[in-house]
Design an enzyme around this catalytic site. Sequence first.
Site, PDB file in Angstrom:
ATOM      1  CB  CYS A 123      77.319  28.727  84.403  1.00  0.00           C
ATOM      2  SG  CYS A 123      77.177  28.078  82.720  1.00  0.00           S
ATOM      3  CB  ALA A 133      80.652  28.072  80.780  1.00  0.00           C
ATOM      4  CG  HIS A 152      87.514  23.647  84.684  1.00  0.00           C
ATOM      5  ND1 HIS A 152      88.161  24.659  85.350  1.00  0.00           N
ATOM      6  CD2 HIS A 152      87.013  24.193  83.558  1.00  0.00           C
ATOM      7  CE1 HIS A 152      88.055  25.778  84.657  1.00  0.00           C
ATOM      8  NE2 HIS A 152      87.361  25.532  83.564  1.00  0.00           N
TER       9      HIS A 152
HETATM   10 FE1  CFM Z   1      92.857  27.265  82.317  1.00  0.00          FE
HETATM   11 FE2  CFM Z   1      90.448  27.968  82.130  1.00  0.00          FE
HETATM   12 FE3  CFM Z   1      92.139  28.033  80.024  1.00  0.00          FE
HETATM   13 FE4  CFM Z   1      92.515  29.688  82.065  1.00  0.00          FE
HETATM   14 FE5  CFM Z   1      90.758  31.365  80.807  1.00  0.00          FE
HETATM   15 FE6  CFM Z   1      88.693  29.664  80.879  1.00  0.00          FE
HETATM   16 FE7  CFM Z   1      90.362  29.728  78.742  1.00  0.00          FE
HETATM   17 MO1  CFM Z   1      88.699  31.670  79.285  1.00  0.00          MO
HETATM   18  S1  CFM Z   1      91.771  28.574  83.667  1.00  0.00           S
HETATM   19  S2  CFM Z   1      93.917  28.639  80.970  1.00  0.00           S
HETATM   20  S3  CFM Z   1      92.536  31.832  82.097  1.00  0.00           S
HETATM   21  S4  CFM Z   1      91.266  26.403  81.092  1.00  0.00           S
HETATM   22  S5  CFM Z   1      88.801  31.616  81.546  1.00  0.00           S
HETATM   23  S6  CFM Z   1      88.218  28.058  82.169  1.00  0.00           S
HETATM   24  S7  CFM Z   1      88.278  29.499  78.857  1.00  0.00           S
HETATM   25  S8  CFM Z   1      90.867  31.736  78.740  1.00  0.00           S
HETATM   26  S9  CFM Z   1      91.772  28.303  77.901  1.00  0.00           S
HETATM   27  C1  HCA Z   2      83.956  30.712  79.437  1.00  0.00           C
HETATM   28  C2  HCA Z   2      84.834  30.842  78.239  1.00  0.00           C
HETATM   29  C3  HCA Z   2      85.736  32.042  78.260  1.00  0.00           C
HETATM   30  C4  HCA Z   2      84.955  33.337  78.127  1.00  0.00           C
HETATM   31  C5  HCA Z   2      85.828  34.433  77.684  1.00  0.00           C
HETATM   32  C6  HCA Z   2      85.380  35.849  77.805  1.00  0.00           C
HETATM   33  C7  HCA Z   2      86.705  31.883  77.068  1.00  0.00           C
HETATM   34  O1  HCA Z   2      84.370  31.060  80.552  1.00  0.00           O
HETATM   35  O2  HCA Z   2      82.866  30.223  79.289  1.00  0.00           O
HETATM   36  O3  HCA Z   2      84.631  36.205  78.720  1.00  0.00           O
HETATM   37  O4  HCA Z   2      85.841  36.620  76.975  1.00  0.00           O
HETATM   38  O5  HCA Z   2      87.890  31.909  77.261  1.00  0.00           O
HETATM   39  O6  HCA Z   2      86.210  31.745  75.949  1.00  0.00           O
HETATM   40  O7  HCA Z   2      86.486  32.048  79.445  1.00  0.00           O
END
Ligand code: CFM
Ligand code: HCA
Length: 534
Positions: free
Chosen positions: A54, A57, A187
Site C-alpha cells: 500500500c 508501506a 514514495h
Molecule cells: Fe526501489 Fe522500491 Fe527499493 Fe525497488 Fe523493491 Fe520496494 Fe525495496 Mo521491496 S522500487 S529498489 S524493487 S525502493 S519493492 S518500494 S522495498 S525491494 S529497496
Molecule cells: C513493501 C516492502 C517490501 C516487501 C517485500 C516482500 C520489502 O513493499 O512494503 O514482499 O517480500 O522490500 O521489504 O517491498
Amino acid sequence: PTDIKDELLKKYPPKVARKRAKQIMINEAVGADTSPEIVANVRTIPGIITMRGCTYAGCKGVIMGPTRDIVNIVHGPIGCSFYAWLTRRNQTDAGKDGENYIPYCFSTDMQDQDIIFGGEKKLEAAIIEAYELFHPKGICIFATCPVGLIGDDIHAVARKLSAQYEDCNIFAFSCEGYKGVSQSAGHHIANNQVFTHLVGENKKSPEGEYKINLLGEYNIGGDGFEIDRIFKKCGITNISTFSGNSTYDQFASAQHADLSCVMCHRSINYVADMLETKYGIPWIKVNFIGARSTAKSLRKIGEYFGDPKLIKRINDVIAEEMPEVEAVAEEVRTRTNGKTAMIFVGGSRAHHYQDLFAEMGMKTISAGYEFAHRDDYEGREVIPSLKVDSDSRNIEELTVEADEKLFKARKTPDEVKALEEAGFKFKHYEGLNKDMDNGSIIVDDLNQYEAEKLVEILKPDVFCAGIKEKFSIQKLGVPMKQLHSYDSGGPYAGFKGAVNFYKEIDRLVGSKVWSYMKAPWQKNPELTATFVWE
Ligand code: CFM
Ligand code: HCA
C-alpha cells in the site's frame, strides 16, 4: 512466447483477460525505435491476488523507514505500525552520536473510540511524549487508512507542535494506504515532504571533494555500506543517501552536492529533477548492482567531475577490486552458465539484478515490476506522454523553481555540451525492456496465479521475488531467492556484494533439494483422499 501469454490469460473472464493482456508483454524493444507500450501504474483488478503493497508501506516503510535519527510516528491501528517495524532489512550504523530510533515502533495505537471521536488529541500526546523522551531533530507523522477516513488533520497537529518545539522539525505525510494504486504513491508523498521540509535546511556545506548525493539506495542487507566503502576509497564524498542509513542532517545538506546519482529510478527520479531545478545539481542514473555496472557507474562519476586525479583513483580502485570478483565469477560460471532466472520485484531491482545474473552467464527470461511506471519499462522518453488518471492525479506534483539564493549551475552550458558530445548522458534511463531479449516475457503487477503458471511453463533455475511468493514457488520445486529482503543475505551491491551474490546463486541453482518436493500423495496416487471404485 505468444502461446505462453495465451496460456496465462486463458483462465480469466474476458473482461479481466482484456485488461491483463495489456500488462503482459512479449518483448520486442531490442532493435526497435520505440518500445511497445505496456500498461503500468494502474489499479490492480479486484479479485486478483497482487504482490503489491500500500501507499503507507511506500512512504513509512520504504522511504522514511531507513532514516535513523528521525522519530517516525504512525498514526493508526497497531497492525500498521507492526507491519513497518524492522521488516525491511534496511541496516543502520548508529554513528558517533549513537542516535538511532529504528529499533523502536512508535504508534498512536488507534482504538475504536479514536475512530469515532477523532484521534488528533492522541496524536498530539504521542508527539509530546516522543519529544520529551528523545528530543530528536525531527519527528514525522504517518497517516494510515482510518486517519483519512475520519479526517484527522495531522498536518495541523504537526504545525502546532513544530511551532512549540523550535529545535524539532515536525511534519506529516498524508500517506493513507488507499491513497494510490501501490507503494509508488507513497514514495512520492514521502519525497515531496522531505524536499519541502528538510532539504536545504543546513546552510553550511559538508567538507570533502567530489560531492554527490546517492538517491534511491536504501541499505538493504548493507548495500549502502558497501557502496560507501567504494566511494570513500575513490575519494568521492557522499553527502546524502536518500535514505539508507540516513540522518536528518544529511537530507538537510543535500543541496550542497554537485551531482545526484540515481540508483532506484522508480522511487525517486522526481527528487533528482527537483534538486536540479531548485539548486542546479545535475543527475545521472547509476547502478551498483553488478561488479561491471559498479565500475561503469564509478567511471561515469569520474567523467562528470572530469578531474584526472579522480579518474585515476577510480581506475586504480576498479583495478584493485576486480581481480577477486572476476576470479569468483569465472569459477561459478562453470556451473551457472546458461542457467535461467525470473525476477519480479517492486521496481528497479527487476532490472538491476539482470546485470548480476549476466555476469554469471545467466539469462533473465521473464521479469516485471509490481508498481513501476511506464518509464521504468520503456525509458524516460515516454514521460511526457504518460496519461494522468484519477489515481495519479491524487498524488501531488510539486512546482519547483530555481532558488534565488542557492541555485548554482554546476556546469557551464559549454561544459555540458562537451560532455554530451563525448557520449555522456544526463538524466537518462532506458528502462528494462531494451535490456531484455526480444521474446522474453515482461509482466506488470504479476499475481500469484500467473507466477505459478509461468514457473510451471518456463521452469527457471531460480525465481526471484518477495516473501509472498517464496513458499508457493518452492513448493513447485524451484529455488527461490528473495530480492527484497535478500532472505538473510547481502550485501549484494558493489564489488564485495557481487561476490556474495555469485556464491549464493551458485549454491541455490546447484541444489537438488527443491526437485525432491513431490509430496508422497503426488507420487503415490493411492495415498490421495480421492475415493475410487475398484
Ligand atoms: Fe526501489 Fe522500491 Fe527499493 Fe525497488 Fe523493491 Fe520496494 Fe525495496 Mo521491496 S522500487 S529498489 S524493487 S525502493 S519493492 S518500494 S522495498 S525491494 S529497496
Ligand atoms: C513493501 C516492502 C517490501 C516487501 C517485500 C516482500 C520489502 O513493499 O512494503 O514482499 O517480500 O522490500 O521489504 O517491498
